[in-house]
Design a protein around this motif. Structure first.
Motif, PDB file in Angstrom:
ATOM      1  N   VAL A  43       0.852  -1.188   0.000  1.00  0.00           N
ATOM      2  CA  VAL A  43       0.000   0.000   0.000  1.00  0.00           C
ATOM      3  C   VAL A  43       0.888   1.239   0.000  1.00  0.00           C
ATOM      4  O   VAL A  43       1.800   1.362   0.819  1.00  0.00           O
ATOM      5  CB  VAL A  43      -0.930   0.016   1.233  1.00  0.00           C
ATOM      6  N   VAL A  44       0.612   2.134  -0.925  1.00  0.00           N
ATOM      7  CA  VAL A  44       1.327   3.393  -1.041  1.00  0.00           C
ATOM      8  C   VAL A  44       0.355   4.502  -0.644  1.00  0.00           C
ATOM      9  O   VAL A  44      -0.698   4.639  -1.249  1.00  0.00           O
ATOM     10  CB  VAL A  44       1.828   3.610  -2.489  1.00  0.00           C
ATOM     11  N   ILE A  45       0.705   5.264   0.387  1.00  0.00           N
ATOM     12  CA  ILE A  45      -0.119   6.378   0.838  1.00  0.00           C
ATOM     13  C   ILE A  45       0.447   7.660   0.237  1.00  0.00           C
ATOM     14  O   ILE A  45       1.533   8.105   0.619  1.00  0.00           O
ATOM     15  CB  ILE A  45      -0.130   6.501   2.384  1.00  0.00           C
ATOM     16  N   ASP A  46      -0.269   8.229  -0.719  1.00  0.00           N
ATOM     17  CA  ASP A  46       0.139   9.505  -1.305  1.00  0.00           C
ATOM     18  C   ASP A  46      -0.350  10.607  -0.370  1.00  0.00           C
ATOM     19  O   ASP A  46      -1.540  10.917  -0.316  1.00  0.00           O
ATOM     20  CB  ASP A  46      -0.464   9.670  -2.702  1.00  0.00           C
ATOM     21  N   ALA A  47       0.576  11.173   0.395  1.00  0.00           N
ATOM     22  CA  ALA A  47       0.244  12.195   1.388  1.00  0.00           C
ATOM     23  C   ALA A  47       0.649  13.589   0.919  1.00  0.00           C
ATOM     24  O   ALA A  47       0.708  14.519   1.723  1.00  0.00           O
ATOM     25  CB  ALA A  47       0.931  11.862   2.711  1.00  0.00           C
ATOM     26  N   SER A  48       0.886  13.751  -0.364  1.00  0.00           N
ATOM     27  CA  SER A  48       1.360  15.038  -0.876  1.00  0.00           C
ATOM     28  C   SER A  48       0.343  16.155  -0.687  1.00  0.00           C
ATOM     29  O   SER A  48       0.719  17.328  -0.627  1.00  0.00           O
ATOM     30  CB  SER A  48       1.758  14.914  -2.351  1.00  0.00           C
ATOM     31  N   GLU A  49      -0.951  15.817  -0.573  1.00  0.00           N
ATOM     32  CA  GLU A  49      -1.989  16.832  -0.361  1.00  0.00           C
ATOM     33  C   GLU A  49      -2.668  16.677   1.001  1.00  0.00           C
ATOM     34  O   GLU A  49      -3.712  17.267   1.247  1.00  0.00           O
ATOM     35  CB  GLU A  49      -3.028  16.756  -1.473  1.00  0.00           C
ATOM     36  N   LEU A  50      -2.052  15.907   1.884  1.00  0.00           N
ATOM     37  CA  LEU A  50      -2.595  15.702   3.231  1.00  0.00           C
ATOM     38  C   LEU A  50      -2.084  16.822   4.131  1.00  0.00           C
ATOM     39  O   LEU A  50      -0.881  16.985   4.310  1.00  0.00           O
ATOM     40  CB  LEU A  50      -2.154  14.340   3.772  1.00  0.00           C
ATOM     41  N   ARG A  51      -3.013  17.612   4.687  1.00  0.00           N
ATOM     42  CA  ARG A  51      -2.628  18.734   5.555  1.00  0.00           C
ATOM     43  C   ARG A  51      -2.541  18.335   7.014  1.00  0.00           C
ATOM     44  O   ARG A  51      -1.723  18.863   7.761  1.00  0.00           O
ATOM     45  CB  ARG A  51      -3.622  19.878   5.409  1.00  0.00           C
ATOM     46  N   CYS A  76       3.738   2.461   2.834  1.00  0.00           N
ATOM     47  CA  CYS A  76       4.702   3.556   2.810  1.00  0.00           C
ATOM     48  C   CYS A  76       4.005   4.870   2.496  1.00  0.00           C
ATOM     49  O   CYS A  76       2.854   4.887   2.056  1.00  0.00           O
ATOM     50  CB  CYS A  76       5.806   3.269   1.805  1.00  0.00           C
ATOM     51  N   PHE A  77       4.709   5.966   2.713  1.00  0.00           N
ATOM     52  CA  PHE A  77       4.198   7.306   2.436  1.00  0.00           C
ATOM     53  C   PHE A  77       4.923   7.918   1.249  1.00  0.00           C
ATOM     54  O   PHE A  77       6.112   7.678   1.053  1.00  0.00           O
ATOM     55  CB  PHE A  77       4.407   8.224   3.643  1.00  0.00           C
ATOM     56  N   VAL A  78       4.204   8.745   0.511  1.00  0.00           N
ATOM     57  CA  VAL A  78       4.790   9.537  -0.563  1.00  0.00           C
ATOM     58  C   VAL A  78       4.635  11.004  -0.196  1.00  0.00           C
ATOM     59  O   VAL A  78       3.529  11.467   0.091  1.00  0.00           O
ATOM     60  CB  VAL A  78       4.111   9.255  -1.917  1.00  0.00           C
ATOM     61  N   LYS A  79       5.743  11.677  -0.171  1.00  0.00           N
ATOM     62  CA  LYS A  79       5.818  13.126   0.002  1.00  0.00           C
ATOM     63  C   LYS A  79       4.925  13.685   1.118  1.00  0.00           C
ATOM     64  O   LYS A  79       4.113  14.584   0.886  1.00  0.00           O
ATOM     65  CB  LYS A  79       5.514  13.825  -1.313  1.00  0.00           C
ATOM     66  N   PRO A  80       5.092  13.172   2.345  1.00  0.00           N
ATOM     67  CA  PRO A  80       4.319  13.759   3.444  1.00  0.00           C
ATOM     68  C   PRO A  80       4.822  15.170   3.734  1.00  0.00           C
ATOM     69  O   PRO A  80       6.026  15.427   3.673  1.00  0.00           O
ATOM     70  CB  PRO A  80       4.587  12.814   4.611  1.00  0.00           C
ATOM     71  N   GLY A  81       3.898  16.065   4.036  1.00  0.00           N
ATOM     72  CA  GLY A  81       4.259  17.443   4.359  1.00  0.00           C
ATOM     73  C   GLY A  81       4.910  17.541   5.725  1.00  0.00           C
ATOM     74  O   GLY A  81       4.953  16.566   6.492  1.00  0.00           O
ATOM     75  N   VAL A  85       5.254  14.685   8.676  1.00  0.00           N
ATOM     76  CA  VAL A  85       6.596  14.209   9.032  1.00  0.00           C
ATOM     77  C   VAL A  85       6.822  14.401  10.524  1.00  0.00           C
ATOM     78  O   VAL A  85       7.316  13.493  11.212  1.00  0.00           O
ATOM     79  CB  VAL A  85       7.680  14.938   8.200  1.00  0.00           C
ATOM     80  N   LEU A  86       6.451  15.560  11.061  1.00  0.00           N
ATOM     81  CA  LEU A  86       6.624  15.821  12.488  1.00  0.00           C
ATOM     82  C   LEU A  86       5.810  14.833  13.327  1.00  0.00           C
ATOM     83  O   LEU A  86       6.311  14.295  14.321  1.00  0.00           O
ATOM     84  CB  LEU A  86       6.220  17.258  12.820  1.00  0.00           C
ATOM     85  N   LEU A  87       4.570  14.584  12.931  1.00  0.00           N
ATOM     86  CA  LEU A  87       3.731  13.617  13.640  1.00  0.00           C
ATOM     87  C   LEU A  87       4.386  12.233  13.656  1.00  0.00           C
ATOM     88  O   LEU A  87       4.445  11.574  14.696  1.00  0.00           O
ATOM     89  CB  LEU A  87       2.350  13.536  12.992  1.00  0.00           C
ATOM     90  N   LEU A  88       4.895  11.802  12.515  1.00  0.00           N
ATOM     91  CA  LEU A  88       5.561  10.494  12.444  1.00  0.00           C
ATOM     92  C   LEU A  88       6.822  10.469  13.311  1.00  0.00           C
ATOM     93  O   LEU A  88       7.104   9.477  13.979  1.00  0.00           O
ATOM     94  CB  LEU A  88       5.880  10.136  10.997  1.00  0.00           C
TER      95      LEU A  88
END
Length: 131
Positions: A43-51, A76-81, A85-88
């Motif tokens: 599973v790929v989570i595209d987080a590029s537009e996740l606020r 995995c994550f893709v491009k988390p803002g 990133v801070l939350l992780l």
């Protein structure tokens, strides 16, 4: 909040947009992950537009990660803002969720992983890819 998913070969890309919280989106995320888990790939989570994502949504992702890992599958994550990133990082989950710069990079990395029926690579030997 919006969640979309699409198949990329044997893998599933889940695009999370906006804010995913207990009151708005965790159920939809859970349903999308259940659909993805029913497939064979990672599973790929595209987080590029996740606020924003709250602890409930993060818990849903951790539960899915645990189920996938029992089958030697990845999430995995893709491009988390920066907020994601801070939350992780604050929850020390950044070491468990590999991150990639693009969906294509993530899918290519998942393709290089052995298919679960072949025995696979131990989770401790996974690579981490920073964006």
């Amino acid at each position: 909040m919006r969640i979309e998913q699409e198949a990329r070969g044997r893998h599933t890309v889940i695009r999370m947009m906006g804010m995913v919280t207990a009151s708005d989106g965790s159920t939809a995320l859970s349903e999308a992950l259940a659909t993805a888990e029913a497939r064979a790939g990672s599973v790929v989570i595209d987080a590029s537009e996740l606020r924003h994502m709250d602890s409930t949504a993060l818990g849903v992702l951790v539960g899915s990660m645990r189920r996938l890992h029992t089958e030697n599958r990845e999430i995995c994550f893709v491009k988390p803002g920066p907020r994601i990133v801070l939350l992780l990082e604050l929850t020390h989950l950044d070491a468990l969720f590999p991150t990639y710069a693009t969906v294509a990079d993530a899918v290519a990395a998942m393709e290089r992983r052995p298919i679960p029926e072949t025995g696979g690579t131990p989770l401790a030997d996974r690579d981490r890819h920073d964006v």
